[in-house]
Design an enzyme around this catalytic site. Sequence first.
Site, mmCIF file in Angstrom:
data_model
loop_
_atom_site.group_PDB
_atom_site.id
_atom_site.type_symbol
_atom_site.label_atom_id
_atom_site.label_comp_id
_atom_site.label_asym_id
_atom_site.label_seq_id
_atom_site.Cartn_x
_atom_site.Cartn_y
_atom_site.Cartn_z
ATOM 1 N N PRO A 1 -16.192 -64.090 -21.426
ATOM 2 C CA PRO A 1 -15.975 -63.154 -21.355
ATOM 3 C C PRO A 1 -17.152 -63.640 -23.013
ATOM 4 O O PRO A 1 -17.634 -62.208 -23.023
ATOM 5 C CB PRO A 1 -14.640 -62.945 -22.696
ATOM 6 C CG PRO A 1 -13.282 -63.375 -21.101
ATOM 7 C CD PRO A 1 -14.570 -64.471 -21.308
ATOM 8 N N ASN A 2 -17.312 -64.329 -23.319
ATOM 9 C CA ASN A 2 -18.969 -65.062 -24.641
ATOM 10 C C ASN A 2 -20.017 -64.244 -23.817
ATOM 11 O O ASN A 2 -20.695 -64.098 -24.432
ATOM 12 C CB ASN A 2 -18.275 -65.912 -25.123
ATOM 13 C CG ASN A 2 -19.170 -65.959 -26.186
ATOM 14 O OD1 ASN A 2 -19.133 -65.668 -27.418
ATOM 15 N ND2 ASN A 2 -19.908 -67.215 -26.652
ATOM 16 N N ARG B 1 -32.394 -44.397 -1.861
ATOM 17 C CA ARG B 1 -32.798 -44.403 0.100
ATOM 18 C C ARG B 1 -33.128 -43.126 0.437
ATOM 19 O O ARG B 1 -34.162 -42.506 1.003
ATOM 20 C CB ARG B 1 -32.617 -45.180 0.510
ATOM 21 C CG ARG B 1 -32.766 -46.688 0.661
ATOM 22 C CD ARG B 1 -32.053 -48.105 1.783
ATOM 23 N NE ARG B 1 -30.964 -47.833 1.135
ATOM 24 C CZ ARG B 1 -29.817 -48.913 1.444
ATOM 25 N NH1 ARG B 1 -30.337 -49.856 2.499
ATOM 26 N NH2 ARG B 1 -28.192 -48.942 0.852
ATOM 27 N N HIS C 1 -20.608 -60.208 -14.495
ATOM 28 C CA HIS C 1 -19.050 -61.137 -14.263
ATOM 29 C C HIS C 1 -18.697 -62.145 -14.804
ATOM 30 O O HIS C 1 -19.908 -63.464 -14.114
ATOM 31 C CB HIS C 1 -18.754 -60.147 -12.235
ATOM 32 C CG HIS C 1 -17.598 -60.975 -12.330
ATOM 33 N ND1 HIS C 1 -16.645 -60.514 -11.067
ATOM 34 C CD2 HIS C 1 -16.159 -61.453 -13.248
ATOM 35 C CE1 HIS C 1 -15.218 -60.640 -11.038
ATOM 36 N NE2 HIS C 1 -15.039 -61.679 -12.357
ATOM 37 N N ASP C 2 -18.618 -62.802 -15.914
ATOM 38 C CA ASP C 2 -18.751 -64.332 -16.519
ATOM 39 C C ASP C 2 -17.544 -64.467 -17.752
ATOM 40 O O ASP C 2 -16.187 -62.974 -17.566
ATOM 41 C CB ASP C 2 -20.163 -64.641 -16.604
ATOM 42 C CG ASP C 2 -20.678 -65.806 -16.544
ATOM 43 O OD1 ASP C 2 -19.128 -66.315 -17.170
ATOM 44 O OD2 ASP C 2 -21.228 -65.995 -16.519
ATOM 45 N N ASP D 1 -27.893 -51.784 -14.034
ATOM 46 C CA ASP D 1 -26.613 -52.006 -12.840
ATOM 47 C C ASP D 1 -27.059 -53.523 -12.958
ATOM 48 O O ASP D 1 -27.370 -53.975 -11.453
ATOM 49 C CB ASP D 1 -26.770 -51.416 -11.884
ATOM 50 C CG ASP D 1 -25.762 -51.336 -10.985
ATOM 51 O OD1 ASP D 1 -24.927 -51.932 -11.139
ATOM 52 O OD2 ASP D 1 -27.003 -51.028 -9.766
ATOM 53 N N THR E 1 -19.729 -49.650 -2.799
ATOM 54 C CA THR E 1 -19.478 -48.526 -2.202
ATOM 55 C C THR E 1 -20.255 -48.819 -0.616
ATOM 56 O O THR E 1 -19.613 -48.208 0.700
ATOM 57 C CB THR E 1 -20.368 -47.458 -2.235
ATOM 58 O OG1 THR E 1 -21.477 -47.452 -2.659
ATOM 59 C CG2 THR E 1 -19.429 -46.914 -3.516
ATOM 60 N N LYS F 1 -31.929 -45.786 -12.028
ATOM 61 C CA LYS F 1 -31.275 -47.359 -11.759
ATOM 62 C C LYS F 1 -32.016 -48.244 -12.544
ATOM 63 O O LYS F 1 -32.974 -48.374 -10.943
ATOM 64 C CB LYS F 1 -30.617 -46.923 -11.394
ATOM 65 C CG LYS F 1 -29.591 -47.954 -10.833
ATOM 66 C CD LYS F 1 -28.876 -48.394 -9.866
ATOM 67 C CE LYS F 1 -29.616 -48.870 -8.627
ATOM 68 N NZ LYS F 1 -29.190 -50.399 -8.529
ATOM 69 N N LYS G 1 -24.017 -55.917 -13.089
ATOM 70 C CA LYS G 1 -23.083 -55.841 -12.471
ATOM 71 C C LYS G 1 -22.696 -57.210 -13.326
ATOM 72 O O LYS G 1 -22.158 -57.844 -12.457
ATOM 73 C CB LYS G 1 -22.721 -56.479 -10.805
ATOM 74 C CG LYS G 1 -23.060 -54.684 -10.575
ATOM 75 C CD LYS G 1 -22.662 -55.129 -8.803
ATOM 76 C CE LYS G 1 -23.567 -53.501 -7.999
ATOM 77 N NZ LYS G 1 -24.497 -52.895 -8.279
#
Length: 232
Positions: A64-65, A207, A61-62, A57, A121, A30, A59
């Site tokens: 769509p284009n 970890r 988030h913006d 990873d 999490t 990862k 993530k």
Amino acid sequence: MSVLIAAIDVADAAAARNAVAQLPQSVWLKIGLELFTAEGPALVRELAAQGWPIFLDMKFHDIPNTVRGACRSAAKLGVRLLTIHVEGGVEMAQAAMQGAAEGAALAGLPAPRVLGITLLTSGQAGTQEETEALVVARALQAKASGIDGVVCSGLEAAAVKAACGPDFLCLCPGIRFAGSGATQDQKRVCTPGEAVAAGADYLVMGRPLFGAENPQAAAMRALAEMQISVLP
């Protein structure tokens, strides 16, 4: 069969190479925000060229284009998995899938699986029952948008599979060995065996592996608890 993913959450390429050298070849890697921000796509290409399956990873988030373009670029690197936030909505998720397919086609590679973040999490939404209800609701939204699966804790994996079907993927961070005590900044944790029993497809450990005296032995222990027999 479930897959163990080692989180290479380090500051630079030298530390990443050192971490990877301590792992059995049977795990995936990862690469997250810190390392990618420091080293960019070059390190992803380097590790992928060595045969390591990569989970990127970021993530996303913006709008769509923008997410479509980001997923297109990520897919061209040859990564196997990438993440977006379910909260971005159906249009953004569909754009992510489109971008991933476009990038893979341009590079002549298989398209990566796109997974949606339900709830980190490190957090909870009230009680565990309330948390599970929120995670399942977001998983159903993710499935309706057409993406491949979600990121959730192992505590919710069984409920997500029950709601969304066995082929809907669950990637579970927050994996800890029994009796290890420290959960660091994770709140919703479970053991490798518990996550597999709940239906997790991908288990992420960082970890607990690299904080061990022998990271390779720790990875082999996790694989054994997942009932995966491999050579180092």
